[in-house]
Design a protein around this motif. Structure first.
Motif, mmCIF file in Angstrom:
data_model
loop_
_atom_site.group_PDB
_atom_site.id
_atom_site.type_symbol
_atom_site.label_atom_id
_atom_site.label_comp_id
_atom_site.label_asym_id
_atom_site.label_seq_id
_atom_site.Cartn_x
_atom_site.Cartn_y
_atom_site.Cartn_z
ATOM 1 N N UNK A 38 3.698 1.714 0.941
ATOM 2 C CA UNK A 38 3.081 0.839 -0.048
ATOM 3 C C UNK A 38 1.589 0.774 0.246
ATOM 4 N N UNK A 39 0.748 0.692 -0.795
ATOM 5 C CA UNK A 39 -0.678 0.598 -0.516
ATOM 6 C C UNK A 39 -0.998 -0.688 0.228
ATOM 7 N N UNK A 40 -1.991 -0.620 1.089
ATOM 8 C CA UNK A 40 -2.385 -1.797 1.861
ATOM 9 C C UNK A 40 -2.994 -2.849 0.932
ATOM 10 N N UNK A 41 -2.627 -4.110 1.160
ATOM 11 C CA UNK A 41 -3.196 -5.192 0.361
ATOM 12 C C UNK A 41 -4.665 -5.347 0.734
ATOM 13 N N UNK A 42 -5.579 -5.103 -0.222
ATOM 14 C CA UNK A 42 -6.993 -5.236 0.134
ATOM 15 C C UNK A 42 -7.329 -6.693 0.446
ATOM 16 N N UNK A 43 -8.454 -6.877 1.061
ATOM 17 C CA UNK A 43 -8.836 -8.229 1.437
ATOM 18 C C UNK A 43 -8.959 -9.108 0.190
ATOM 19 N N UNK A 44 -8.513 -10.334 0.338
ATOM 20 C CA UNK A 44 -8.532 -11.261 -0.790
ATOM 21 C C UNK A 44 -9.931 -11.864 -0.918
ATOM 22 N N UNK A 45 -10.467 -11.781 -2.118
ATOM 23 C CA UNK A 45 -11.814 -12.318 -2.313
ATOM 24 C C UNK A 45 -11.779 -13.836 -2.471
ATOM 25 N N UNK A 46 -12.774 -14.471 -1.929
ATOM 26 C CA UNK A 46 -12.864 -15.933 -2.016
ATOM 27 C C UNK A 46 -14.283 -16.282 -2.459
ATOM 28 N N UNK A 169 -6.383 -19.861 2.376
ATOM 29 C CA UNK A 169 -5.981 -18.535 1.882
ATOM 30 C C UNK A 169 -5.466 -17.657 3.005
ATOM 31 N N UNK A 170 -6.074 -17.805 4.178
ATOM 32 C CA UNK A 170 -5.577 -17.056 5.338
ATOM 33 C C UNK A 170 -4.137 -17.457 5.646
ATOM 34 N N UNK A 173 -1.723 -15.983 3.288
ATOM 35 C CA UNK A 173 -1.414 -14.587 3.620
ATOM 36 C C UNK A 173 -0.291 -14.533 4.634
ATOM 37 N N UNK A 177 3.681 -13.220 4.250
ATOM 38 C CA UNK A 177 4.368 -12.304 5.170
ATOM 39 C C UNK A 177 5.698 -12.894 5.619
ATOM 40 N N UNK A 199 2.177 -5.384 6.851
ATOM 41 C CA UNK A 199 1.126 -5.668 5.879
ATOM 42 C C UNK A 199 1.717 -5.702 4.477
ATOM 43 N N UNK A 200 1.522 -6.805 3.757
ATOM 44 C CA UNK A 200 2.047 -6.834 2.390
ATOM 45 C C UNK A 200 1.339 -5.791 1.533
#
Lengths: 227, 392
Positions: A38-46, A169-170, A173, A177, A199-200
């Motif tokens: 699965x593609x890596x979940x990119x960093x979540x923007x805040x 948000x952290x 995440x 998981x 990694x989701x």
């Protein structure tokens, strides 16, 4: 001969593992579960200057007292693919916790509930026509509706902003998981998708079945659900 | 609303069944070993006092845990690219578990394990064992500290997290120093056996050879571990990172071959490698697996970018290192002390320890953020800029 014995034992174990993995992959492929990494979940923007509700809606209070609402990047990345977006019509009065918009993926719908009561004054028509815009930046062109809030003074202090939002948000995440690992790992159709944590994937919800979708909606997007 | 409490028993898979069987058998062996002594469960004897538990569990365990210090040194000290950052945590975890299992194995192997604390107060500066004991104790502590941010993050303990992070470089430097001492001193243990060991493996350079091969296998183990994580946890395989590690393996193994063969030529023992003996066959198999196969696979541009070949190269290196350590500790002594083959009890304990390592790694990966966090430590600059977002 001990060296040969140990090396052969390791080779035998690796071979058994490879055979088991191959069989499992074949079984899941027959069950229609997507294969491959699965593609890596990119960093979540805040964006630190926005208020965040626990059901992943952000709110920006405007100078005229109105507020713009949108969905945060966590939700966007969780869904991955968004086929359509629906909102309530302008002029609709929504109570805190009532659905204000829906993100659609195939036949599934994810209800987004208002973090504040008030009358909807405007909807983002451009977004409804081009739902992909939300992926580019959910905090700017991806806003959903504008609302005239009525209990803002009471609601706003309970929302998260700045460093508190980043920390939250952290934790979300991590909670995701745990949700994927603990709730779904035992299910054969999800085992490979998110076998034992890790990694989701971006768009991980699209990999899951309807029951997992509903459960995820209940855990992450329904904090304002009214009875 | 009453909270729902769900108790779910894990599904019994093939490997879980194997683990359970091994645990039951190992528990039985432990009872016998601690009530009746080493003689009841091992084939060890006065002229062969160190067998599988030292040869595999300790020598191989420590070497295979070398990824912890090699990757940490690459990332924190030599600052060779931030791309290796993502593999630091799983590698440190592998090393930490490796050392804990080494300690567990030592508890089985030491004649009087209840005296394990003696080196703490009874200092014998002339003993290599003294150095080994201190290095294991200190490095395990350092690994625990290096791994602690993962635990603090999980439970949201911000103050200790900040504190540990501010000292991280100190821990890493300490870890690299201790590992360098420790990896080499395991080789030094055998320096007292020049007459008993086969000339193909005895060398005054054993500490240097142990250290170089540990650095190489540290990189290979990281490739191996990344591949298994990719399969088990569906973690994305970062090919650019792994190819970089593979290039490192080539460099290290070329150095290793050069040092080893020059040393053999220098000591006039290379001829033993061309005799028709069991030792010579094992020697060449070891060299082939540890150095030649990985160098060939990783040097061919078409192969090194294919994940399966990366895996085969790494596995070959790992198997070669296992052969090397077992050849040093067992094969090389058999000519003098007579043959040794472990009893089933020794094999069961070793297998149970390795299986426990895999199981604990899986559990930690499931419950702690050891792979990259999906949420950034700091928001991305463009998103968190001081400018408020503008709306249509």
């Amino acid at each position: 001969m001990v060296a040969i014995f140990v090396v052969l034992t390791i080779i035998v174990f690796l071979t058994i593992d490879a055979i088991l993995q191959k069989r499992e992959a074949k079984r899941l492929a027959l069950a229609g579960v997507p294969q491959g990494a699965a593609p890596r979940l990119p960093k979540v923007r805040v964006v630190k200057g926005l208020f965040y509700a626990p059901n992943h809606l952000w709110m920006k209070v405007l100078a005229n007292g109105q507020a713009k609402l949108g969905v945060d990047d966590f939700a966007v990345k969780l869904l991955g693919r968004i086929d359509a977006i629906e909102t309530v019509e302008p002029g609709t009065y929504v109570k805190k916790g009532q659905p204000i918009a829906w993100l659609k993926q195939g036949k599934r719908r994810l209800a987004l509930r208002a973090p504040v009561s008030g009358r909807v004054t405007q909807v983002n028509r451009s977004l409804l026509e081009n739902p992909e815009q939300i992926k580019e930046n959910p905090y700017t062109r991806g806003w959903l509706v504008s609302i005239e809030p009525e209990d803002l003074g009471e609601t706003a202090p309970k929302l998260l902003i700045a460093e508190r939002a980043v920390r939250w948000l952290r934790r979300e995440g991590q909670r995701l998981r745990e949700f994927l690992g603990e709730t779904l790992a035992a299910r054969p159709d999800v085992g490979l998708t998110m076998a034992d944590g890790g990694v989701p994937a971006e768009g991980v919800l699209s990999y899951l079945d309807d029951q997992a979708w509903r459960e995820c909606e209940a855990r992450f997007f329904s904090m304002y659900e009214t009875e | 609303m009453s909270p729902k409490i769900r108790i779910k028993l894990p599904k019994l898979t093939f490997w879980r069944a194997v683990l359970l069987v091994l645990w039951v058998l190992a528990a039985y062996v432990a009872v016998i070993r601690f009530t009746k002594g080493l003689g009841a469960v091992t084939n060890l004897r006065d002229d062969f006092p160190w067998g599988l538990w030292i040869g595999f569990d300790v020598l191989c365990g420590v070497a295979l845990a070398a990824g912890g210090f090699t990757i940490a040194a690459l990332v924190y000290i030599f600052d060779i690219g931030k791309k290796y950052h993502s593999i630091t945590r799983p590698t440190v975890l592998t090393a930490f578990l490796g050392y804990l299992l080494v300690i567990a194995a030592l508890m089985f192997d030491l004649g009087r394990p209840w005296n394990i604390w003696h080196p703490l107060v009874m200092w014998n500066h002339h003993s290599v064992m003294f150095e080994v004991a201190w290095c294991v104790m200190l490095y395990t502590t350092v690994l625990a500290l290096e791994f602690s941010p993962v635990v603090f993050e999980k439970f949201g303990w911000h103050l200790p997290l900040k504190l540990v992070r501010s000292f991280m470089l100190v821990f890493v430097v300490a870890g690299v120093l201790l590992s360098t001492l420790h990896q080499s001193s395991l080789g030094s243990l055998y320096l007292i056996l020049p007459e008993k060991m086969h000339p193909l493996w005895y060398s005054p350079l054993l500490p240097v050879l142990f250290f170089i091969s540990a650095v190489g296998v540290g990189l290979a183990m990281t490739i191996f571990e990344s591949f298994l994580s990719h399969r088990a946890f569906r973690k994305e395989l970062e090919l650019d990172v792994l190819v970089g590690l593979a290039r490192g393996v080539i460099l290290v193994e070329v150095i290793y071959l050069t040092v080893r063969f020059l040393d053999m030529i220098n000591r006039h023992v290379l001829g033993y490698a061309f005799q028709f003996t069991r030792e010579a066959a094992l020697f060449w198999l070891e060299i082939l697996l540890m150095a030649v196969i990985p160098i060939v696979i990783f040097s061919i541009p078409k192969l090194v970018v294919k994940r399966n070949w990366l895996f085969y190269g790494a596995v070959a290196n790992v198997l070669g290192l296992v052969m090397n350590r077992l050849n040093v500790s067992i094969t090389s002594l058999e000519r003098w002390a007579g043959p040794y083959f472990p009893k089933w009890q020794e094999i069961v304990v070793t297998a149970a320890l390795v299986a426990t390592g895999f199981a604990v790694f899986g559990w930690v990966a499931k419950n702690f953020p050891i792979f990259e966090s999906p949420v950034p430590e700091e928001p991305e600059p463009e998103a968190a800029g001081s400018e408020a977002p503008t709306y249509a």
